[in-house]
Design a protein around this motif. Structure first.
Motif, PDB file in Angstrom:
ATOM      1  N   GLU A 562       0.834  -1.199   0.000  1.00 62.13           N
ATOM      2  CA  GLU A 562       0.000   0.000   0.000  1.00 62.13           C
ATOM      3  C   GLU A 562       0.870   1.251   0.000  1.00 62.13           C
ATOM      4  OE1 GLU A 562      -3.550   2.082   2.657  1.00 62.13           O
ATOM      5  OE2 GLU A 562      -2.655   0.182   3.281  1.00 62.13           O
ATOM      6  N   GLY A 563       0.615   2.150  -0.960  1.00 64.13           N
ATOM      7  CA  GLY A 563       1.332   3.421  -1.038  1.00 64.13           C
ATOM      8  C   GLY A 563       2.573   3.380  -1.891  1.00 64.13           C
ATOM      9  N   PHE A 564       3.007   2.213  -2.385  1.00 64.92           N
ATOM     10  CA  PHE A 564       4.233   2.134  -3.179  1.00 64.92           C
ATOM     11  C   PHE A 564       4.104   2.970  -4.447  1.00 64.92           C
ATOM     12  CE2 PHE A 564       6.134  -0.807  -0.412  1.00 64.92           C
ATOM     13  CZ  PHE A 564       7.409  -1.119  -0.860  1.00 64.92           C
ATOM     14  N   LEU A 565       2.984   2.815  -5.160  1.00 64.82           N
ATOM     15  CA  LEU A 565       2.839   3.522  -6.434  1.00 64.82           C
ATOM     16  C   LEU A 565       2.772   5.028  -6.223  1.00 64.82           C
ATOM     17  CD1 LEU A 565       2.216   0.623  -7.508  1.00 64.82           C
ATOM     18  CD2 LEU A 565       0.531   1.698  -9.031  1.00 64.82           C
ATOM     19  N   GLU A 566       2.015   5.443  -5.248  1.00 64.49           N
ATOM     20  CA  GLU A 566       1.861   6.876  -5.020  1.00 64.49           C
ATOM     21  C   GLU A 566       3.184   7.516  -4.629  1.00 64.49           C
ATOM     22  OE1 GLU A 566      -0.051  10.447  -5.016  1.00 64.49           O
ATOM     23  OE2 GLU A 566      -0.864   8.507  -5.646  1.00 64.49           O
ATOM     24  N   LYS A 567       3.943   6.835  -3.737  1.00 60.52           N
ATOM     25  CA  LYS A 567       5.229   7.388  -3.321  1.00 60.52           C
ATOM     26  C   LYS A 567       6.255   7.335  -4.440  1.00 60.52           C
ATOM     27  CE  LYS A 567       4.533   6.270   1.555  1.00 60.52           C
ATOM     28  NZ  LYS A 567       4.984   5.463   2.696  1.00 60.52           N
ATOM     29  N   ASN A 568       6.126   6.350  -5.304  1.00 63.57           N
ATOM     30  CA  ASN A 568       7.072   6.257  -6.418  1.00 63.57           C
ATOM     31  C   ASN A 568       6.806   7.359  -7.445  1.00 63.57           C
ATOM     32  OD1 ASN A 568       9.241   5.033  -7.802  1.00 63.57           O
ATOM     33  ND2 ASN A 568       7.813   3.971  -9.143  1.00 63.57           N
ATOM     34  N   LYS A 569       5.513   7.647  -7.698  1.00 62.83           N
ATOM     35  CA  LYS A 569       5.179   8.714  -8.651  1.00 62.83           C
ATOM     36  C   LYS A 569       5.394  10.091  -8.024  1.00 62.83           C
ATOM     37  CE  LYS A 569       1.080   6.983  -9.504  1.00 62.83           C
ATOM     38  NZ  LYS A 569      -0.275   6.807 -10.086  1.00 62.83           N
ATOM     39  N   ASP A 570       5.020  10.286  -6.743  1.00 59.64           N
ATOM     40  CA  ASP A 570       5.254  11.524  -6.011  1.00 59.64           C
ATOM     41  C   ASP A 570       4.703  12.730  -6.765  1.00 59.64           C
ATOM     42  OD1 ASP A 570       5.990  13.085  -3.939  1.00 59.64           O
ATOM     43  OD2 ASP A 570       8.133  13.077  -4.366  1.00 59.64           O
ATOM     44  N   THR A 571       3.368  12.763  -7.022  1.00 61.67           N
ATOM     45  CA  THR A 571       2.753  13.816  -7.829  1.00 61.67           C
ATOM     46  C   THR A 571       2.246  14.945  -6.961  1.00 61.67           C
ATOM     47  OG1 THR A 571       0.635  12.658  -7.707  1.00 61.67           O
ATOM     48  CG2 THR A 571       2.050  12.205  -9.608  1.00 61.67           C
ATOM     49  N   VAL A 572       2.073  16.100  -7.590  1.00 62.26           N
ATOM     50  CA  VAL A 572       1.531  17.262  -6.928  1.00 62.26           C
ATOM     51  C   VAL A 572       0.688  18.019  -7.941  1.00 62.26           C
ATOM     52  CG1 VAL A 572       3.439  18.819  -7.456  1.00 62.26           C
ATOM     53  CG2 VAL A 572       2.079  19.191  -5.389  1.00 62.26           C
ATOM     54  N   ASN A 573      -0.354  18.747  -7.485  1.00 58.99           N
ATOM     55  CA  ASN A 573      -1.266  19.470  -8.361  1.00 58.99           C
ATOM     56  C   ASN A 573      -0.504  20.564  -9.104  1.00 58.99           C
ATOM     57  OD1 ASN A 573      -3.372  20.782  -9.627  1.00 58.99           O
ATOM     58  ND2 ASN A 573      -4.707  20.749  -7.814  1.00 58.99           N
ATOM     59  N   GLU A 574      -0.568  20.526 -10.430  1.00 59.95           N
ATOM     60  CA  GLU A 574       0.190  21.469 -11.253  1.00 59.95           C
ATOM     61  C   GLU A 574      -0.309  22.886 -11.062  1.00 59.95           C
ATOM     62  OE1 GLU A 574       1.224  22.259 -15.969  1.00 59.95           O
ATOM     63  OE2 GLU A 574      -0.028  20.574 -15.356  1.00 59.95           O
ATOM     64  N   GLU A 575      -1.637  23.085 -10.868  1.00 54.14           N
ATOM     65  CA  GLU A 575      -2.175  24.425 -10.743  1.00 54.14           C
ATOM     66  C   GLU A 575      -1.707  25.093  -9.453  1.00 54.14           C
ATOM     67  OE1 GLU A 575      -3.622  25.826 -13.187  1.00 54.14           O
ATOM     68  OE2 GLU A 575      -3.469  23.955 -14.309  1.00 54.14           O
ATOM     69  N   GLN A 576      -1.539  24.294  -8.416  1.00 55.69           N
ATOM     70  CA  GLN A 576      -0.990  24.842  -7.178  1.00 55.69           C
ATOM     71  C   GLN A 576       0.438  25.354  -7.401  1.00 55.69           C
ATOM     72  OE1 GLN A 576      -1.320  21.722  -4.308  1.00 55.69           O
ATOM     73  NE2 GLN A 576      -3.573  21.765  -4.239  1.00 55.69           N
ATOM     74  N   ILE A 577       1.216  24.590  -8.155  1.00 52.49           N
ATOM     75  CA  ILE A 577       2.586  25.018  -8.458  1.00 52.49           C
ATOM     76  C   ILE A 577       2.561  26.300  -9.275  1.00 52.49           C
ATOM     77  CG2 ILE A 577       4.740  24.341  -9.563  1.00 52.49           C
ATOM     78  CD1 ILE A 577       4.097  22.822  -7.023  1.00 52.49           C
ATOM     79  N   ASN A 578       1.636  26.409 -10.224  1.00 50.12           N
ATOM     80  CA  ASN A 578       1.546  27.628 -11.042  1.00 50.12           C
ATOM     81  C   ASN A 578       1.204  28.830 -10.174  1.00 50.12           C
ATOM     82  OD1 ASN A 578       2.175  26.234 -13.372  1.00 50.12           O
ATOM     83  ND2 ASN A 578       0.032  25.752 -13.817  1.00 50.12           N
ATOM     84  N   VAL A 579       0.331  28.634  -9.194  1.00 50.72           N
ATOM     85  CA  VAL A 579      -0.002  29.736  -8.291  1.00 50.72           C
ATOM     86  C   VAL A 579       1.241  30.192  -7.530  1.00 50.72           C
ATOM     87  CG1 VAL A 579      -1.310  30.363  -6.231  1.00 50.72           C
ATOM     88  CG2 VAL A 579      -2.411  29.078  -8.061  1.00 50.72           C
ATOM     89  N   LEU A 580       2.042  29.238  -7.076  1.00 47.02           N
ATOM     90  CA  LEU A 580       3.257  29.595  -6.335  1.00 47.02           C
ATOM     91  C   LEU A 580       4.287  30.252  -7.234  1.00 47.02           C
ATOM     92  CD1 LEU A 580       3.723  26.433  -4.056  1.00 47.02           C
ATOM     93  CD2 LEU A 580       2.752  28.656  -3.435  1.00 47.02           C
ATOM     94  N   LYS A 581       4.341  29.835  -8.500  1.00 52.96           N
ATOM     95  CA  LYS A 581       5.288  30.460  -9.424  1.00 52.96           C
ATOM     96  C   LYS A 581       4.925  31.920  -9.702  1.00 52.96           C
ATOM     97  CE  LYS A 581       6.740  26.341 -11.959  1.00 52.96           C
ATOM     98  NZ  LYS A 581       6.751  25.658 -13.271  1.00 52.96           N
ATOM     99  N   ALA A 582       3.650  32.229  -9.594  1.00 49.53           N
ATOM    100  CA  ALA A 582       3.209  33.610  -9.819  1.00 49.53           C
ATOM    101  C   ALA A 582       3.349  34.450  -8.562  1.00 49.53           C
ATOM    102  CB  ALA A 582       1.769  33.616 -10.309  1.00 49.53           C
ATOM    103  N   SER A 583       4.060  33.970  -7.557  1.00 50.09           N
ATOM    104  CA  SER A 583       4.190  34.671  -6.278  1.00 50.09           C
ATOM    105  C   SER A 583       5.025  35.933  -6.436  1.00 50.09           C
ATOM    106  CB  SER A 583       4.819  33.744  -5.238  1.00 50.09           C
ATOM    107  OG  SER A 583       5.164  34.457  -4.081  1.00 50.09           O
ATOM    108  N   LYS A 584       4.748  36.912  -5.556  1.00 45.65           N
ATOM    109  CA  LYS A 584       5.553  38.121  -5.490  1.00 45.65           C
ATOM    110  C   LYS A 584       6.780  37.944  -4.584  1.00 45.65           C
ATOM    111  CE  LYS A 584       1.408  40.967  -6.035  1.00 45.65           C
ATOM    112  NZ  LYS A 584       0.547  42.008  -5.419  1.00 45.65           N
TER     113      LYS A 584
END
Length: 1843
Positions: A562-584
């Motif tokens: 349990e959890g092997f696939l998720e930890k191996n892929k280690d994904t994160v929401n792309e839109e959240q990253i885009n919001v952080l990239k637009a940070s001041k």
């Protein structure tokens, strides 16, 4: 050998145990082949039967002999197996408190859970340069081995530190890096080694956390490469990290914490700079409160944050970046507190105006709307369109946590990247040492993807470890030419293939991650289908379909899918990253700057090593590229691990295995179960197994011979040790497969050494039994002979007693008969005598009665007459006494009144200052007054005699009158007789008289009663007074005794206080001197560094046009003293140096200049402080002297006034003498000294005046002495007069006659005292008269002598007359001063010194005048002879030949003109460089020291300096001194490692310094000179400042000499003092392991004690040849012995194999040899012996008994020079060499610690070997005359001219 030979009765074995893993037992019966069980007895006395396995028949493991227990190296054990390893580690860890142990090439480190003082700089210095097997196991020994192999083999090194969480991996890696930073230093001024160490607190803050097993557990792996240049100095470092545990950011188990940095920020939230972060307690945030353990005991998170911030600053991360980092970390905490609620089953929502989300958005600079939108929504893309999908609450929460982990991972990578940037330099890296701090094998109840990766990495490391161990074993066998057989060892390549090969676990996992609907269950099924039947290492659990089991090298581990696939892929929401990239927020943008970039093929972000990268779901435009480049976590980890293995394989690895002793973090508590589990997992037992499979025990032939010489017979010993060992082994061990003979060693199978030890012990035991048998036989025979002699003696005395008893009985029988005879005779005789006595008694009584009656009648008549006479006499006497008492009382009252008035008057006068002055001023007239008083008293005595004569005549007349009256009375009596006829009247008168008689009798009785009562009262009063007087006397004696005791105590107290103050001042002075000399050393080091940098810059710029290199020998401390002393060449060199310096780094130059300025200021302040200390010391001493002198009283003041008058008179006499000399020398005519001349008259006048003045002074001295005597007598008189006066005051209180009598006695005593004083004064007067007569006689004799001398002088020639007169005058003045000194030494000392100096000046001028006269006379003779020759030549031409023949020719003697040298050397200014070059730079010390006088260069330089002073050329003086100092520094820099050169210039520098003092003209130094030497004193310049410069130079040379000697002695000390057996055969050699220690047998090239003694003798002889001052030689020898003692003791404290009884005896013998050397050289008083006291006491500690409390008390009182830590360390390390010795019990060590608990001392374990005693240069004047020095031609100093 057969098992029956080993498994015999009393043999000890190991049997399995459920609690302790292995338990010790002892065979109670011999084992025989075929027995099914062993009869054993446990240590608690229980007997058991141990059944053997019927299939294998394996016997239990045998125990090693006790002497092998506690070995430094596990491979040194004879029996290599698991229980032996476990027991050895336990004994070392629990009993000896040793946490490090070697196991072949592995260092096993057990975490003590306690801070130990074994990591200080002194320990680092002790391990630096040592071979790995020579010292006790330590992490520093591994680091030193890596550093040494890097420098020796030119190969990169790696230190692999592994172990469980909490085992101490991070701390071990940290200490290894600290060792490199301390030993190697930095190649630049950038302090790289400090930056490398500063990275530790940063990485611990962001990568370490508290777990259930460890308070500071590293949750990531790191590999730090420390780079070195070609000189092996640190130039930089690089860090690679592996597999950060990101899940800890969002989740922590119970009793665990998040990463330290979060708690540090929360603990510091109250600080002003953190107010904007809006933080509070750690319990207020979800990410920090889940473990419910926010605080670590003993850790202050606020202070830890300060350390982290300081480390950031040191690594170049400024305050703004730090503030940004803390903002991001605070934002993560706020993000974790964002609460997401359910809207419905498929969507979620964040409540509006969430405070934590608002804080997060404010800190990271993003909009609240966007962040809240994409935390609850997700964008889905298809081929044609894009969808926005809501997320359930659980998925939204997971997305939030994934974002937090992603931000933290990015922040972690950014910090690592910037740390690497700070550690990287531009200098080319020559080699590196890598330190790998990586997680050990892990197995928990639930094992997931993280444990799988960790265990996969450990499989790879174990494979590399096994191959390396196998390779080393093979190389050892091939080196010794032993037949090599393949050893079977565990190969974990199948397990690695299962994980990483094609279709392996990682491959299937990546494939499943690419599947659209991949899941953990489907992946598990693929694993079962692929590997379950094909691989034996893969298993499926019985009760689960979502788990699998892998058989690792350490243990089986069950992983949950349990959890092997998720930890191996280690994904994160792309839109959240885009919001952080637009940070001041700039830092946040920088963190995600490389988000678009694909990861490298190795899965590493540039600059971060093997850091993992999280995947982000791409947009449509980037879909293709991201699919091509994005890699899973497992793939990235596999690639980074492959790179790590390639790096390790390219280096030489060193292994450190950290063991966790228990799970409860208890100090020095050992859990065998946990230890065995870790030993199996970390590969230590595998190393043991590989070693045991071959030949684990290895001995050199010499060691084997020394150890087992006892098993050899004399005929077996051959000159060839190798052949001897072969022959003996063939006899002792029949099976030749049990051993092999190599080129230099003998190889043994496991257990063979134990067998040989058993044979050796049996042989020694048999020898002991034979010795005991012989001694017991001798004792029994001696006891039998003693008993036999005692029996014979008893028989003799018994028979004698019986004979004496018989004789006694016979004597008693005879005596009884005689007694009866005499008894009967006595009874009859007594009866007769009784009757006779009765008759005589009756007659006597009767006659006596009659006689008494008659006598009483006569007596009554006689008594009546007597009573009448006495009564009448008593009445007359009573009347007379009353009158007399009244008269005396009146006289006493009147005298008392007068005495009081006189006493009051005297007291008033005594208090008056004017009276005191009057006494002093009138002292001269008081003698005359006393003389007049004596005359008056003489007259009074005459008057008294006349009065006595007149009284005698009057008494005679009165007697005649009384006789006439008597005759008249007789006539009257006759008339009365004639009138006797008147009877009747007489009868009446008789009757009347009878009545009066009766009344008188009654009155008499009354008076007698009153007298008796009065007598009783008086007796009682007298007894009371006596008692009171006795008590007063006793009280007085007690008071006197207490006063004396108090005064004695006060005196002792003052003496102790003065001694303590003096000692404290001396200690402070030595500390200040030491500190000053240390600063001087630091100053010299910076100066040399500055010169090196200057030379490097010159060499780098030498090819540039306009630059040329010129040698510069300037030093940075010259400018303080030399002013403008540079001449043309040095100016040109300084200009070129300035040109070169312009190209240097400005900041570096400014830093150096600032540092130099600070050091100069500190040096000046220390010098001032040193001078202040010396002034304080001098003032304290002067104050004590002043207090002592003040007690002398007012008499000394008067004497000082008289001394001043005498000094003024002596000055006057000297002035007159000077006038007389001028008068004598003023007239140069021939008759100047004749009688009648002015000079002669002046001489006579001066002689007469001197005689008169002498008489006056003698009279004044006599008067002064008489006045002092009179003052003392007057004081004594006043003291004695106080008692009578006080006594007289009490007379008025007396009432009875007895008291008046006592007062009369007191007055008589006073009169006697006055008479005694008068007689004393008379005797004093007579003595003074005699003294005056003697003085008068001396004056007469002196006058006669003067007249005789005057008469003799008149007969002498004029020149001799003058000289004789002067000599006589000088003699007279000298005698006068000697007399004054004899009378008053203190007062005449200064006068004597002044007069002597004037006399010396007079003699010098007289000698100069004589020399001038002689020169003039010689010149006059020469001129007169030349004139005569010229005249003779003229007459020769005028005379005839006949005349020429007739006149004789007189030969003319032409004398050589005498040249008087002044001890100076003249040179031209342009020859100064040549002088310095020939005399300093190119001088060969050996030739000068052997062939010429000691200190010749210093004398030559000083003579040149004298000439420059003589001609008053200040420029020449400065340039000569400056060039001399610089040249000496240059030659020392060039040849500073040559002892002869350093010693030569130390001697010459000190001699030059002594010359500057000796000829400085100071009176303190001139008193040691001869008259001629004082003439050569410097006259124009005061070189006191240069003396300080040269003294500093001498200190630098001395320290260089000590370092040079230390470098020479260092390799000899340990070998000669510890390892070499000076007394052969005392200590046996124990078996050694793979880490070979230095052999204690003296082979060729091995240093021995004789080597040390020869080297010390060479040092001493060299210094003596160079003319080094004896006091300086003593200081050097003291420093040498301190180094020897400190190095020896430090090695003893760090070497367990050296702590034995026999080694203690060796050390004491070696120390005695050193003391004998001191005694031969006459250096026993130099303090060198005291420096060896700690070593002596350590050797005694090894030899004394160590069992009882009395032994503990003796040890505590004996080891005063050792610290408590050193004593306990020696006791812990004490190791028996033979089995007859016993170990020190733990209880005894605890007793020692308890007794030494109150000692106030430093906890430092080792002595400071770098400590140098402060050196002093006592003034040592030279008796060599400068004018006698000859310059040899070999020095090429022909351009110097003697003046």
């Amino acid at each position: 050998m057969a098992a029956s030979e080993l498994y015999t009765k009393c043999a000890r074995v190991w049997i399995p145990d459920a609690e302790e893993v292995w338990k010790s037992a002892e065979l109670s019966k011999d084992y025989k082949n075929g027995d099914a069980a062993l009869q054993l007895m446990l240590e608690d006395g229980t007997s058991i039967d141990h059944k053997l396995d019927p299939k294998t028949k394996n016997l239990p493991y045998l125990r090693n002999p006790d002497i092998l227990v506690g070995e430094n190296d596990l491979t040194a054990l004879s029996y290599l197996h698991e229980p032996a390893v476990l027991h050895n580690l336990k004994v070392r860890f629990v009993d000896s408190k040793l946490i490090y142990t070697y196991c072949g090439i592995v260092l096993v480190a057990i975490n003590p859970y306690e801070t130990l003082p074994i990591y200080g700089t002194d320990i680092i210095n002790a391990y630096s340069g040592q071979n790995m097997g020579d010292m006790d196991p330590h992490i520093f020994a591994v680091a030193e081995e890596a550093y040494k192999q890097m420098a020796r083999d030119e190969r990169n090194q790696s230190i692999i530190v592994s172990g469980e969480s909490g085992a101490g991996k991070t701390v071990s890696a940290k200490y290894a890096m600290r060792y490199f930073a301390t030993v190697s230093g930095s190649a630049s001024e950038a302090n790289v080694e400090q930056k490398v160490l500063a990275s530790n607190p940063i990485m611990e803050a962001i990568g370490n956390a508290k777990t259930t097993r460890n308070d500071n557990s590293s949750r990531f792996g790191k590999y730090i490469e420390i780079g070195f240049d070609n000189r092996y100095r640190i130039i930089g470092a690089n860090m690679r990290t592996y597999l950060l545990e990101k899940s800890r950011v969002v989740f922590q188990a119970d009793e665990e914490r998040n990463y330290h940095i979060f708690y540090q920020l929360c603990a510091s939230s109250h600080l002003p700079e953190f107010k904007n972060l809006k933080l509070s307690s750690a319990n207020d945030f979800l990410y920090t409160r889940q473990g419910r353990s926010p605080v670590i005991v003993g850790v202050d998170d606020t202070k830890e944050l300060c350390s982290t911030r300081n480390a950031f600053t040191l690594l170049g991360i400024n305050e703004s970046y730090q503030k940004g980092l803390f903002q991001v970390l605070a934002a993560i905490l706020h993000l974790g507190n964002v609460e997401i609620k359910d809207r419905d089953s498929d969507s979620s929502v964040i409540p509006p105006n969430n405070s934590h989300l608002m804080a997060f958005c404010e800190l990271v600079g993003v909009t609240y709307q966007d962040m809240s939108q994409w935390l609850c929504h997700r964008k889905l893309k298809t081929a044609t369109e894009t969808y926005i999908k809501t997320l359930p609450r659980l998925q939204a929460t997971n997305a939030r946590d994934a974002l937090s982990k992603h931000i933290y991972a990015k922040l972690f990578n950014w910090i690592v990247e910037h740390v690497n940037k700070a550690l990287i330099t531009n200098v080319k890296q020559h080699s590196f040492i890598g330190v790998l701090d990586i997680y050990g094998f892990e197995t928990f109840e639930i094992n997931s993807f993280e444990q799988f990766c960790i265990n996969y990495a450990n499989e790879k490391l174990q494979q590399q470890f096994n191959m390396h161990v196998f390779k080393l074993e093979q190389e050892e066998y091939m080196k010794e030419q032993i037949p090599w057989t393949l050893i079977d060892f565990y190969d974990n390549q199948p397990c690695i293939n299962l994980i990483e090969a094609k279709m392996g676990i990682l491959d299937l996992l990546d494939e499943e991650c690419k599947m659209p609907r991949g899941s953990d269950d489907s992946w598990a099924q693929k694993l079962y289908n692929t590997h379950l039947k094909t691989c034996a290492l893969f298993e499926k659990p019985r009760m689960s379909n979502r788990a699998f089991i892998i058989q690792h090298f350490a243990d089986k581990v069950e992983y949950q899918c349990e959890g092997f696939l998720e930890k191996n892929k280690d994904t994160v929401n792309e839109e959240q990253i885009n919001v952080l990239k637009a940070s001041k927020f700039d830092l946040l943008v920088e963190l995600f700057h490389d988000e678009e970039k694909a990861t490298s093929p190795t899965g590493q972000v540039p600059g971060t090593g093997g850091r993992t990268r999280l995947s982000v779901k791409p947009g449509k435009s980037q879909e293709k590229s991201s699919k091509e480049h994005k890699k899973t976590v497992g793939c990235q980890f596999r690639n980074s691990l492959q790179m790590l293995m390639e790096t390790l394989n390219a280096t030489t690895p060193h292994y450190v295995r950290c063991i966790k002793p228990n799970d409860f973090k208890m100090a020095f508590s050992f859990d065998p179960k946990r230890a065995v589990q870790q030993l199996r997992a970390c590969g230590v037992l595998e190393t043991i197994r590989i070693s045991a499979a071959g030949f684990p025990s290895r001995w050199t032939y010499q060691e084997f011979f020394s150890r087992y010489r006892v098993l050899m017979k004399q005929k077996d010993v051959l000159p060839d040790k190798k052949l001897t060992c072969k022959n003996v082994l063939e006899k002792l061990v029949q099976d030749q497969d049990k051993y092999q003979f190599g080129k230099t060693k003998i190889f043994f199978r496991a257990g063979q050494v134990a067998y040989l030890e058993k044979l050796r012990a049996d042989k020694l035991r048999a020898a002991c039994i034979r010795i005991q048998k012989t001694i017991r036989c001798w004792l029994a025979r001696k006891k039998y002979l003693r008993k036999r002699s005692a029996a014979i003696t008893i028989q003799r005395f018994t028979r004698g007693y019986q004979a004496r008893c018989l004789a006694k009985f016979m004597r008693r029988t005879q005596a009884a008969t005689i007694i009866q005879k005499y008894q009967r005779m006595y009874v009859e005789k007594k009866r007769y005598r009784q009757k006779q006595a009765a008759a005589l008694a009756m007659q006597t009584i009767l006659r006596a009665y009659m006689a008494r009656q008659k006598y009483q009648a006569l007596l009554r008549e006689h008594k009546a007459v007597i009573i009448q006479r006495h009564v009448r006499g008593w009445l007359a006497r009573c009347w007379y006494k009353r009158c007399l008492v009244s008269i005396v009382y009146l006289q006493c009252c009147i005298r008392r009144m007068k005495a009081r008035r006189e006493l009051k008057k005297l007291k008033i006068e005594a208090r008056s200052v004017e009276h005191f002055k009057k006494l002093n001023k009138g002292m001269e007239n008081k003698i005359m007054q006393l003389q007049r008083k004596i005359d008056e008293q003489t007259k009074d005595n005459r008057l008294v005699n006349d009065r006595l004569v007149s009284l005698e005549s009057s008494y005679t007349v009165e007697t005649e009158k009384l006789r006439g009256e008597l005759n008249r009375l007789r006539g009257v009596e006759e008339e009365a007789k004639n009138k006797g006829n008147q009877v009747s009247s007489l009868l009446e008168e008789l009757e009347r008289l009878r009545k009066e008689l009766s009344a008188t009798q009654q009155e008499k009785k009354t008076i007698e009663d009153w007298a008796q009562t009065y007598r009783d009262e008086m007796e009682k009063m007298v007894s009371d007074l006596k008692d009171q007087n006795g008590s007063l006397k006793k009280e007085k004696d007690d008071l006197n005794r207490s006063i004396q005791e108090q005064s004695q105590q006060m005196t002792e107290k003052m003496t102790r206080a003065i001694a303590q103050e003096t000692q404290q001042l001396e200690t402070d002075l030595n500390e200040e001197r030491s500190r000053y000399q240390n600063l001087l050393t630091e100053h010299l080091r910076l100066e040399e560094k500055y010169d090196d940098l200057k030379e490097e810059m010159v060499s780098s710029n030498i090819s540039k046009p306009g630059h040329r290199r010129t040698d510069s020998t300037h030093s940075s401390n010259e400018s303080e003293y030399t002013y403008n002393s540079e001449y043309a060449e040095l100016e040109e060199g300084s200009r070129s140096a300035e040109d070169v310096t312009r190209g240097m780094d400005t900041s570096l130059t400014l830093k150096l200049q600032k540092r130099l300025t600070e050091l100069e200021q500190e040096k000046q302040s220390l010098r001032n402080e040193l001078e202040n200390k010396e002034d304080q010391f001098q003032r304290a001493r002067a104050r004590d002297d002043a207090e002592f002198k003040k007690a002398r009283g007012a008499e000394l003041e008067y004497e000082s006034l008289k001394r001043q008058e005498l000094e003024s008179e002596n000055k006057k006499l000297k002035h007159d003498l000077a006038e007389m000399r001028q008068s004598l020398l003023g007239d140069a005519a021939a008759g100047a000294g004749a009688p009648g001349s002015p000079a002669y008259k002046v001489l006579l006048e001066q002689l007469n005046a001197s005689c008169e003045e002498l008489d006056v002074r003698k009279e004044e001295v006599l008067i002064l002495r008489s006045q002092l005597v009179s003052q003392k007598e007057a004081m004594h008189h006043k003291e004695t007069m106080t008692e009578p006066s006080v006594y007289a005051e009490d007379v008025s209180k007396l009432k009875d006659a007895d008291e008046l009598k006592q007062a009369c006695i007191g007055l008589k005593d006073t009169n006697r005292l006055l008479e005694h004083q008068l007689q004393t004064q008379r005797r004093t007067y007579d003595n003074e008269v005699e003294v005056l007569r003697g003085e008068l006689q001396n004056v007469k004799e002196e006058n006669n002598r003067q007249q005789q001398l005057l008469a003799q002088n008149l007969q002498l020639p004029p020149e001799a007359r003058i000289e004789a007169s002067l000599q006589h005058e000088i003699t007279r003045l000298t005698n006068e001063n000697l007399e004054l000194m004899a009378e008053d030494p203190t007062a005449s000392r200064e006068t004597r010194v002044i007069i002597l100096r004037r006399m010396v000046d007079l003699m010098e001028q007289l000698e100069k005048q004589d020399r001038t006269i002689r020169k003039l006379k010689k010149q006059l003779k020469v001129y007169s002879k030349r004139i005569g020759e010229m005249g003779a030549g003229q007459t020769e031409g005028q005379t005839s030949p006949g005349q020429m023949v007739d006149e004789p020719i007189h030969p003319v003697n032409i004398p050589r003109r005498e040249k008087d040298f002044q001890g100076m050397l003249e040179y031209k200014k342009e020859d100064e460089l040549k002088l310095v070059k020939n005399l300093i730079l190119e001088l060969k010390p050996r030739g000068v020291a052997v062939n010429l006088i000691p200190g010749l260069p210093s004398y030559i330089l000083f003579m040149c300096l004298r000439h420059a002073d003589y001609v008053n050329d200040d420029q020449k003086v400065r340039t000569l001194l400056t060039s001399t100092i610089n040249s000496i520094k240059k030659i020392l820099k060039k040849r500073g490692d040559d002892f002869e050169t350093v010693s030569f210039w130390l001697a010459n520098t000190c001699r030059f310094l002594h010359c500057l003092k000796q000829y400085s003209g100071d009176e303190a130094f001139m008193k040691y000179n001869t008259q001629r030497q004082n003439e050569h004193s410097l006259s124009n310049f005061d070189l006191a400042e240069y003396r300080q410069v040269i003294s500093d130079l001498a200190i630098q040379i001395y320290q260089q000499l000590i370092k040079c000697m230390e470098n020479i002695l260092q390799p000899m000390i340990v070998s000669g003092m510890l390892e070499h057996e000076t007394i052969q055969g005392v200590s046996g050699v124990k078996p050694t392991g793979l880490r070979k220690r230095t052999s204690s047998i003296a082979d060729e090239g091995t240093y021995t004690l004789d080597s040390i003694l020869r080297q010390l003798s060479a040092f001493h002889s060299t210094m003596c040849q160079h003319g080094t001052d004896p006091e300086l030689i003593k200081q050097v020898v003291k420093q040498q012995f301190y180094i020897i003692g400190a190095v020896t003791l430090n090695n003893l404290l760090l070497r367990k194999d050296m702590c034995s009884w026999s080694k203690g005896m060796q050390i004491r013998y070696n120390v005695s040899q050193l003391e004998e050397w001191l005694r031969d050289k006459g250096l026993m008083t130099c303090g060198a012996k005291e420096t060896l006291e700690p070593l002596i006491q350590a050797a005694q500690l090894l030899q004394v008994k160590k069992k009882t409390d009395e032994d503990a008390e003796a040890i505590c009182s004996m080891c005063q020079a050792l610290t408590t830590a050193q004593i306990v360390k020696v006791l812990n390390l004490y190791t028996p060499v033979n089995e007859f010795e016993e170990r020190v019990s733990v209880a005894f060590i605890r007793t020692i610690q308890t007794r030494l608990r109150d000692r106030c001392e430093s906890p430092q374990l080792l002595m400071d070997t770098k400590m140098i005693y402060p050196v002093t240069f006592p003034f040592n004047p030279s008796s060599l005359a400068l004018e006698t020095i000859q310059i040899p031609s070999s020095l090429n100093l022909g351009f110097l001219t003697r003046v």
